[in-house]
Design a protein around this motif. Sequence first.
Motif, PDB file in Angstrom:
ATOM      1  N   ARG A  35      -2.175  48.218  63.191  1.00 51.16           N
ATOM      2  CA  ARG A  35      -2.481  49.652  63.239  1.00 51.16           C
ATOM      3  C   ARG A  35      -3.941  49.884  63.644  1.00 51.16           C
ATOM      4  O   ARG A  35      -4.251  50.839  64.354  1.00 51.16           O
ATOM      5  N   THR A  36      -4.816  48.991  63.186  1.00 56.36           N
ATOM      6  CA  THR A  36      -6.227  49.119  63.563  1.00 56.36           C
ATOM      7  C   THR A  36      -6.403  48.970  65.069  1.00 56.36           C
ATOM      8  O   THR A  36      -7.182  49.698  65.700  1.00 56.36           O
ATOM      9  N   LYS A  37      -5.688  48.035  65.641  1.00 59.43           N
ATOM     10  CA  LYS A  37      -5.776  47.829  67.094  1.00 59.43           C
ATOM     11  C   LYS A  37      -5.340  49.070  67.853  1.00 59.43           C
ATOM     12  O   LYS A  37      -5.868  49.371  68.927  1.00 59.43           O
ATOM     13  N   GLN A  38      -4.385  49.821  67.277  1.00 55.96           N
ATOM     14  CA  GLN A  38      -3.964  51.072  67.915  1.00 55.96           C
ATOM     15  C   GLN A  38      -5.093  52.102  67.905  1.00 55.96           C
ATOM     16  O   GLN A  38      -5.245  52.867  68.853  1.00 55.96           O
ATOM     17  N   CYS A  39      -5.894  52.117  66.827  1.00 57.37           N
ATOM     18  CA  CYS A  39      -7.067  53.006  66.780  1.00 57.37           C
ATOM     19  C   CYS A  39      -8.045  52.666  67.902  1.00 57.37           C
ATOM     20  O   CYS A  39      -8.608  53.557  68.552  1.00 57.37           O
ATOM     21  N   ILE A  40      -8.248  51.368  68.120  1.00 61.41           N
ATOM     22  CA  ILE A  40      -9.165  50.940  69.170  1.00 61.41           C
ATOM     23  C   ILE A  40      -8.613  51.320  70.543  1.00 61.41           C
ATOM     24  O   ILE A  40      -9.362  51.737  71.436  1.00 61.41           O
ATOM     25  N   VAL A  41      -7.295  51.194  70.714  1.00 60.36           N
ATOM     26  CA  VAL A  41      -6.665  51.592  71.976  1.00 60.36           C
ATOM     27  C   VAL A  41      -6.894  53.081  72.236  1.00 60.36           C
ATOM     28  O   VAL A  41      -7.174  53.491  73.372  1.00 60.36           O
ATOM     29  N   MET A  42      -6.807  53.896  71.196  1.00 63.32           N
ATOM     30  CA  MET A  42      -7.039  55.335  71.356  1.00 63.32           C
ATOM     31  C   MET A  42      -8.469  55.607  71.805  1.00 63.32           C
ATOM     32  O   MET A  42      -8.716  56.468  72.651  1.00 63.32           O
ATOM     33  N   ARG A  43      -9.433  54.871  71.254  1.00 64.17           N
ATOM     34  CA  ARG A  43     -10.825  55.014  71.712  1.00 64.17           C
ATOM     35  C   ARG A  43     -10.938  54.690  73.196  1.00 64.17           C
ATOM     36  O   ARG A  43     -11.572  55.405  73.971  1.00 64.17           O
ATOM     37  N   LYS A  44     -10.333  53.574  73.590  1.00 66.26           N
ATOM     38  CA  LYS A  44     -10.426  53.125  74.978  1.00 66.26           C
ATOM     39  C   LYS A  44      -9.757  54.128  75.920  1.00 66.26           C
ATOM     40  O   LYS A  44     -10.260  54.388  77.016  1.00 66.26           O
ATOM     41  N   ASN A  45      -8.632  54.675  75.497  1.00 60.49           N
ATOM     42  CA  ASN A  45      -7.923  55.636  76.349  1.00 60.49           C
ATOM     43  C   ASN A  45      -8.758  56.889  76.573  1.00 60.49           C
ATOM     44  O   ASN A  45      -8.716  57.483  77.658  1.00 60.49           O
ATOM     45  N   LYS A  46      -9.515  57.291  75.571  1.00 63.37           N
ATOM     46  CA  LYS A  46     -10.394  58.456  75.726  1.00 63.37           C
ATOM     47  C   LYS A  46     -11.431  58.192  76.805  1.00 63.37           C
ATOM     48  O   LYS A  46     -11.711  59.052  77.659  1.00 63.37           O
ATOM     49  N   LEU A  60     -11.770  45.206  53.190  1.00 60.55           N
ATOM     50  CA  LEU A  60     -12.654  44.118  53.597  1.00 60.55           C
ATOM     51  C   LEU A  60     -12.057  43.349  54.770  1.00 60.55           C
ATOM     52  O   LEU A  60     -12.759  43.036  55.748  1.00 60.55           O
ATOM     53  N   PHE A  61     -10.770  43.058  54.700  1.00 62.42           N
ATOM     54  CA  PHE A  61     -10.104  42.286  55.752  1.00 62.42           C
ATOM     55  C   PHE A  61     -10.108  43.045  57.077  1.00 62.42           C
ATOM     56  O   PHE A  61     -10.425  42.479  58.139  1.00 62.42           O
ATOM     57  N   ILE A  62      -9.788  44.330  57.034  1.00 56.24           N
ATOM     58  CA  ILE A  62      -9.776  45.147  58.257  1.00 56.24           C
ATOM     59  C   ILE A  62     -11.177  45.211  58.867  1.00 56.24           C
ATOM     60  O   ILE A  62     -11.360  45.028  60.073  1.00 56.24           O
ATOM     61  N   LEU A  63     -12.167  45.455  58.012  1.00 57.34           N
ATOM     62  CA  LEU A  63     -13.526  45.679  58.503  1.00 57.34           C
ATOM     63  C   LEU A  63     -14.243  44.386  58.863  1.00 57.34           C
ATOM     64  O   LEU A  63     -15.303  44.421  59.486  1.00 57.34           O
ATOM     65  N   GLU A  64     -13.679  43.253  58.499  1.00 60.53           N
ATOM     66  CA  GLU A  64     -14.178  41.980  59.009  1.00 60.53           C
ATOM     67  C   GLU A  64     -13.852  41.843  60.491  1.00 60.53           C
ATOM     68  O   GLU A  64     -14.581  41.203  61.247  1.00 60.53           O
ATOM     69  N   HIS A  65     -12.757  42.469  60.915  1.00 60.39           N
ATOM     70  CA  HIS A  65     -12.303  42.342  62.301  1.00 60.39           C
ATOM     71  C   HIS A  65     -12.777  43.485  63.198  1.00 60.39           C
ATOM     72  O   HIS A  65     -12.945  43.298  64.406  1.00 60.39           O
ATOM     73  N   PHE A  66     -12.966  44.690  62.621  1.00 61.08           N
ATOM     74  CA  PHE A  66     -13.308  45.859  63.421  1.00 61.08           C
ATOM     75  C   PHE A  66     -14.298  46.741  62.671  1.00 61.08           C
ATOM     76  O   PHE A  66     -14.287  46.807  61.446  1.00 61.08           O
ATOM     77  N   GLU A  67     -15.123  47.452  63.432  1.00 61.24           N
ATOM     78  CA  GLU A  67     -15.986  48.494  62.871  1.00 61.24           C
ATOM     79  C   GLU A  67     -15.270  49.827  63.045  1.00 61.24           C
ATOM     80  O   GLU A  67     -14.911  50.210  64.168  1.00 61.24           O
ATOM     81  N   LEU A  68     -15.066  50.557  61.947  1.00 59.16           N
ATOM     82  CA  LEU A  68     -14.277  51.785  61.973  1.00 59.16           C
ATOM     83  C   LEU A  68     -14.987  52.897  61.222  1.00 59.16           C
ATOM     84  O   LEU A  68     -15.766  52.639  60.294  1.00 59.16           O
TER      85      LEU A  68
END
Length: 303
Positions: free
Chosen positions: A98-109, A19-27
């Motif tokens: 760690r979630t922010k790193q997932c978002i960085v990977m999206r952006k790098n693509k 819940l906490f992670i998904l309050e901040h990001f959609e994954l």
Amino acid sequence: MEIIKQFKALSDPTRLRLLFILEHFELNVNEIVSVVNMVQSGVSRHLKILLDAGLLVSRKDGSFIYYTTNKNGDNRKLIVLACRQLKDDPGLQEDLARTKQCIVMRKNKSRRFFRNAAPRWDRLKRKVLGDFNPNAVFERHLQDAAIIADLGCGTGEMLATLLGRGEKRLIGVDVSPEMLEQARLRLPESRNLELRIGELEHLPMCEQEVDAALMSMVLYHVSEPERAIREVYRVLSPGGVFLLVDFLKHNQEQIKDTIGGVWLGFSRQQISGWLDRTGFNLKHIESYPVEKKLTLTFYLAQK
């Protein structure tokens, strides 16, 4: 009673993490699994419990299902209260990192795509747009704006059109150095034009800096669309207009090979919801069919 189901859903430490992670990001599920370091079956079970309790919502995008907290339900206050109580937990802060790193990977693509596509971008767009020119849709709504920002300006096609329309001050922003280089090659030197490099989720602009902001076929490249819309609201002056054109939701994943992108377009409800939560007043929506059985939707909103 519904409240019992919600409290039961919140009574598990793993579900509180989600819940906490998904309050901040959609994954999507794969991203969530990488963040919490659990097997997918366990994660999916916990997600279903949170969904059934109305604490999460999901949406399908191509072959992926994305999850985020329910931003509109009657239980919104309960979600906010729970996440507020969790915000200082060191383990959850590590989850967010760690979630922010997932978002960085999206952006790098996305950045890798534009690094290669920049010299061919105008031709690639034509494969999808055909004879339709979204710039013409924007132009008639920009007559009264003295300072205009083209966000995700790409190769500068719209900026070139606006340069010939009086003494308007123009700002182009793009995250790709390669796209901005193409824009510099296309655009003449002008004291009324400035190009800036930066992310749409973190615009290199001051508060209330512009009278009008536009995004043309840009939002589907952005990892966090709602955050980008909030940034538009920040940089617009009161009464300023936001003009957005993007693809209506579709299921043609192969289109990404031509024009890239993170999302397969957006529903009207998604865009309208983001605009409304940000504080915009949505004034007008219209749609235009283009090539490849795709549809572009135009939104006019005012701060």
